[in-house]
Enzyme design. Sequence first.
Site, PDB file in Angstrom:
ATOM      1  N   HIS A  27       1.464   5.017  -2.492  1.00 22.06           N
ATOM      2  CA  HIS A  27       1.713   6.417  -2.122  1.00 22.06           C
ATOM      3  C   HIS A  27       2.932   7.040  -2.783  1.00 22.06           C
ATOM      4  O   HIS A  27       2.949   8.236  -3.056  1.00 22.06           O
ATOM      5  CB  HIS A  27       1.931   6.524  -0.606  1.00 22.06           C
ATOM      6  CG  HIS A  27       0.657   6.543   0.190  1.00 22.06           C
ATOM      7  ND1 HIS A  27      -0.146   7.652   0.267  1.00 22.06           N
ATOM      8  CD2 HIS A  27       0.052   5.595   0.942  1.00 22.06           C
ATOM      9  CE1 HIS A  27      -1.192   7.388   1.040  1.00 22.06           C
ATOM     10  NE2 HIS A  27      -1.103   6.140   1.457  1.00 22.06           N
ATOM     11  N   HIS A  37       0.841  -1.212   0.000  1.00 22.06           N
ATOM     12  CA  HIS A  37       0.000   0.000   0.000  1.00 22.06           C
ATOM     13  C   HIS A  37       0.874   1.260   0.000  1.00 22.06           C
ATOM     14  O   HIS A  37       0.676   2.171  -0.804  1.00 22.06           O
ATOM     15  CB  HIS A  37      -0.937   0.010   1.211  1.00 22.06           C
ATOM     16  CG  HIS A  37      -1.644   1.317   1.371  1.00 22.06           C
ATOM     17  ND1 HIS A  37      -2.750   1.667   0.627  1.00 22.06           N
ATOM     18  CD2 HIS A  37      -1.373   2.387   2.160  1.00 22.06           C
ATOM     19  CE1 HIS A  37      -3.138   2.888   0.963  1.00 22.06           C
ATOM     20  NE2 HIS A  37      -2.321   3.351   1.899  1.00 22.06           N
ATOM     21  N   GLU A  71      -5.813   9.420  -0.384  1.00 23.11           N
ATOM     22  CA  GLU A  71      -6.169   7.997  -0.341  1.00 23.11           C
ATOM     23  C   GLU A  71      -7.188   7.600  -1.417  1.00 23.11           C
ATOM     24  O   GLU A  71      -7.072   6.538  -2.024  1.00 23.11           O
ATOM     25  CB  GLU A  71      -6.737   7.617   1.040  1.00 23.11           C
ATOM     26  CG  GLU A  71      -5.731   7.678   2.179  1.00 23.11           C
ATOM     27  CD  GLU A  71      -4.674   6.577   2.155  1.00 23.11           C
ATOM     28  OE1 GLU A  71      -4.731   5.691   1.274  1.00 23.11           O
ATOM     29  OE2 GLU A  71      -3.767   6.632   3.010  1.00 23.11           O
ATOM     30  N   SER A  77      -4.007   0.627  -4.734  1.00 19.46           N
ATOM     31  CA  SER A  77      -3.464  -0.586  -4.116  1.00 19.46           C
ATOM     32  C   SER A  77      -4.541  -1.639  -3.871  1.00 19.46           C
ATOM     33  O   SER A  77      -4.265  -2.660  -3.245  1.00 19.46           O
ATOM     34  CB  SER A  77      -2.716  -0.237  -2.817  1.00 19.46           C
ATOM     35  OG  SER A  77      -3.560   0.452  -1.920  1.00 19.46           O
TER      36      SER A  77
END
Length: 295
Positions: A139, A134, A182, A201
């Site tokens: 990110h 993730h 996010e 993700s």
Amino acid sequence: MNQPRRVEHQETDKGYVPVYTTAVVEQPWADYKAEDHATWGALYQRQRELLVGRACDEFLRAQDEMGMTPHAIPRFDQLNEVLGAATGWTLVGVEGLLPELEFFDHLANRRFPVTWWIRRPDQIDYIAEPDLFHDLFGHVPLLMNPLFADYMEAYGRGGVKAHGIGPEALVNLTRLYWYTVEFGLINTPEGLRIYGSGIVSSKGESLYSLESDAPNRIGFDLERVMRTRYRIDTFQKTYFVIDSFAQLIAATEPDFTPIYARLAQREAFAAGKVLESDQVFTRGSGEGWATDADV
Ligand SMILES: [Fe+2]
């Protein structure tokens, strides 16, 4: 591989989450087992195939520029050479979620905390807490983009400030992170594309966020976003769509203090609510949502 050490649990806006040692740790790259590299490879390959034509170009291009491949878990020190040269950001290894103030302080200083351990093979489809896949796959690529890199630093500085103002301000700011970093979508000449790490993700949410009839897709508006509750246990009921990363920077330039004061007087919006003032890209059918439509 050894699972990380849990020190305590903490009730946060993101739910009841484990909090690990807050120290920055060296990525124990030599300790990754073949199984760990295989998990990375399987996830990487699956998501890349899915994300071509779904994730924004900036995201996909950055992964290539950083040299991420399915062959092995990337080394933070190698990524840092490329990332540092591009935007001055540095990845630091951590055991997992950090206390908020510590997290903000890292971002404000252009350090991005990356969980060093990767999920087990039986967790390929879902893991509740952020792991290396993730954090790194989701990110890190956009930190290569100068505008997004500035946005993340501004967010960190804003977080330190909001922390000093109080818990309500932090709730407002956390919603901004949730609905942009996010779970953000971006409008492009080719159509809506994903840039949020929580989406890229996740196989299920990569498809759902763009192709399902259920969720709302609404134009980004700072105060609207800061007033909107979100779900941590299901796919999102609403996605907010930006026009460009420059829009994010522009929106976060003003001092948020008067905004927090204003929002403190107002009710939050339910996650699935559509307002008359919204710029609606798609109004969701709500199909499959739980009956607690107010959440
Ligand atoms: Fe995340």
